[in-house]
Design a protein around this motif. Structure first.
Motif, PDB file in Angstrom:
ATOM      1  N   ALA A 174       0.854  -1.183   0.000  1.00  0.00           N
ATOM      2  CA  ALA A 174       0.000   0.000   0.000  1.00  0.00           C
ATOM      3  C   ALA A 174       0.895   1.240   0.000  1.00  0.00           C
ATOM      4  CB  ALA A 174      -0.905  -0.004   1.217  1.00  0.00           C
ATOM      5  N   SER A 175       0.401   2.315  -0.608  1.00  0.00           N
ATOM      6  CA  SER A 175       1.178   3.549  -0.655  1.00  0.00           C
ATOM      7  C   SER A 175       0.240   4.744  -0.773  1.00  0.00           C
ATOM      8  CB  SER A 175       2.147   3.521  -1.841  1.00  0.00           C
ATOM      9  OG  SER A 175       1.433   3.477  -3.060  1.00  0.00           O
ATOM     10  N   VAL A 176       0.826   5.917  -0.668  1.00  0.00           N
ATOM     11  CA  VAL A 176       0.087   7.158  -0.873  1.00  0.00           C
ATOM     12  C   VAL A 176       0.686   7.822  -2.107  1.00  0.00           C
ATOM     13  CG1 VAL A 176      -0.538   9.386   0.115  1.00  0.00           C
ATOM     14  CG2 VAL A 176      -0.313   7.398   1.604  1.00  0.00           C
ATOM     15  N   ALA A 177      -0.180   8.168  -3.077  1.00  0.00           N
ATOM     16  CA  ALA A 177       0.289   8.744  -4.338  1.00  0.00           C
ATOM     17  C   ALA A 177      -0.239  10.166  -4.499  1.00  0.00           C
ATOM     18  CB  ALA A 177      -0.185   7.894  -5.508  1.00  0.00           C
ATOM     19  N   PRO A 178       0.635  11.101  -4.873  1.00  0.00           N
ATOM     20  CA  PRO A 178       0.150  12.454  -5.153  1.00  0.00           C
ATOM     21  C   PRO A 178      -0.591  12.465  -6.492  1.00  0.00           C
ATOM     22  CG  PRO A 178       2.492  12.317  -5.583  1.00  0.00           C
ATOM     23  CD  PRO A 178       2.078  10.991  -5.022  1.00  0.00           C
ATOM     24  N   THR A 179      -1.718  13.174  -6.541  1.00  0.00           N
ATOM     25  CA  THR A 179      -2.490  13.271  -7.770  1.00  0.00           C
ATOM     26  C   THR A 179      -2.815  14.734  -8.060  1.00  0.00           C
ATOM     27  OG1 THR A 179      -4.610  13.016  -6.638  1.00  0.00           O
ATOM     28  CG2 THR A 179      -3.560  11.006  -7.430  1.00  0.00           C
ATOM     29  N   PHE A 180      -3.137  15.014  -9.304  1.00  0.00           N
ATOM     30  CA  PHE A 180      -3.554  16.348  -9.710  1.00  0.00           C
ATOM     31  C   PHE A 180      -4.780  16.220 -10.581  1.00  0.00           C
ATOM     32  CE2 PHE A 180      -3.594  19.788 -12.865  1.00  0.00           C
ATOM     33  CZ  PHE A 180      -3.676  20.884 -12.011  1.00  0.00           C
ATOM     34  N   LYS A 181      -5.811  16.995 -10.259  1.00  0.00           N
ATOM     35  CA  LYS A 181      -7.025  17.018 -11.073  1.00  0.00           C
ATOM     36  C   LYS A 181      -7.162  18.426 -11.621  1.00  0.00           C
ATOM     37  CE  LYS A 181     -11.939  16.137 -11.136  1.00  0.00           C
ATOM     38  NZ  LYS A 181     -13.147  15.885 -10.370  1.00  0.00           N
ATOM     39  N   ALA A 182      -7.134  18.552 -12.931  1.00  0.00           N
ATOM     40  CA  ALA A 182      -7.211  19.861 -13.584  1.00  0.00           C
ATOM     41  C   ALA A 182      -8.582  20.484 -13.381  1.00  0.00           C
ATOM     42  CB  ALA A 182      -6.916  19.718 -15.063  1.00  0.00           C
ATOM     43  N   GLY A 183      -8.589  21.808 -13.186  1.00  0.00           N
ATOM     44  CA  GLY A 183      -9.829  22.558 -13.052  1.00  0.00           C
ATOM     45  C   GLY A 183     -10.422  22.880 -14.418  1.00  0.00           C
ATOM     46  N   LYS A 184     -11.671  23.349 -14.416  1.00  0.00           N
ATOM     47  CA  LYS A 184     -12.374  23.620 -15.660  1.00  0.00           C
ATOM     48  C   LYS A 184     -11.661  24.665 -16.516  1.00  0.00           C
ATOM     49  CE  LYS A 184     -16.932  24.861 -17.515  1.00  0.00           C
ATOM     50  NZ  LYS A 184     -16.387  25.017 -18.810  1.00  0.00           N
ATOM     51  N   ALA A 185     -11.194  25.751 -15.903  1.00  0.00           N
ATOM     52  CA  ALA A 185     -10.537  26.810 -16.693  1.00  0.00           C
ATOM     53  C   ALA A 185      -9.281  26.292 -17.374  1.00  0.00           C
ATOM     54  CB  ALA A 185     -10.199  27.995 -15.789  1.00  0.00           C
ATOM     55  N   LEU A 186      -8.495  25.461 -16.678  1.00  0.00           N
ATOM     56  CA  LEU A 186      -7.290  24.887 -17.275  1.00  0.00           C
ATOM     57  C   LEU A 186      -7.652  23.939 -18.402  1.00  0.00           C
ATOM     58  CD1 LEU A 186      -4.236  24.471 -17.329  1.00  0.00           C
ATOM     59  CD2 LEU A 186      -4.516  22.754 -15.527  1.00  0.00           C
ATOM     60  N   LYS A 187      -8.659  23.096 -18.203  1.00  0.00           N
ATOM     61  CA  LYS A 187      -9.093  22.167 -19.249  1.00  0.00           C
ATOM     62  C   LYS A 187      -9.552  22.933 -20.484  1.00  0.00           C
ATOM     63  CE  LYS A 187     -10.769  18.511 -16.207  1.00  0.00           C
ATOM     64  NZ  LYS A 187     -11.980  17.808 -15.750  1.00  0.00           N
ATOM     65  N   ASP A 188     -10.339  24.003 -20.265  1.00  0.00           N
ATOM     66  CA  ASP A 188     -10.832  24.793 -21.386  1.00  0.00           C
ATOM     67  C   ASP A 188      -9.695  25.448 -22.159  1.00  0.00           C
ATOM     68  OD1 ASP A 188     -13.389  24.068 -20.675  1.00  0.00           O
ATOM     69  OD2 ASP A 188     -13.886  25.988 -19.712  1.00  0.00           O
TER      70      ASP A 188
END
Length: 91
Positions: A73-87
């Motif tokens: 088991a581990s802890v992984a850093p994640t990033f979820k892009a916001g709407k403005a960045l996706k657009d």
């Protein structure tokens, strides 16, 4: 783009010296790292969210030998892009 190029771009856009831009970037990355290590999330409205997610232990295979191995088991850093960045990226 590598770190040096990012620092140069930040310095030019913010009207800072490269040394000041590097200090700002290092402070940002250090702060995000420390926050994720303490299991909190960092939300930048319009840009995205950095978060630490738990990964359960699982069974995997060594692709060379086909041998079954245990992945802890581990802890992984994640990033979820916001709407403005996706657009902006999709424009």
């Amino acid at each position: 783009m590598n770190k040096a190029e990012l620092i140069a771009q930040m310095a030019a856009k913010a009207g800072l010296s490269k040394a000041d831009a590097e200090k700002a970037l290092n402070a940002f990355t250090e702060t995000v790292s420390e926050t994720l290590a303490s299991k909190e999330k960092v939300s930048l409205v319009g840009f995205g969210t950095f978060e630490a997610k738990n990964r359960a232990a699982r069974e995997g295979r060594n692709p060379q030998t086909g041998e079954t191995v245990q992945i802890p088991a581990s802890v992984a850093p994640t990033f979820k892009a916001g709407k403005a960045l996706k657009d902006k990226v999709n424009a």
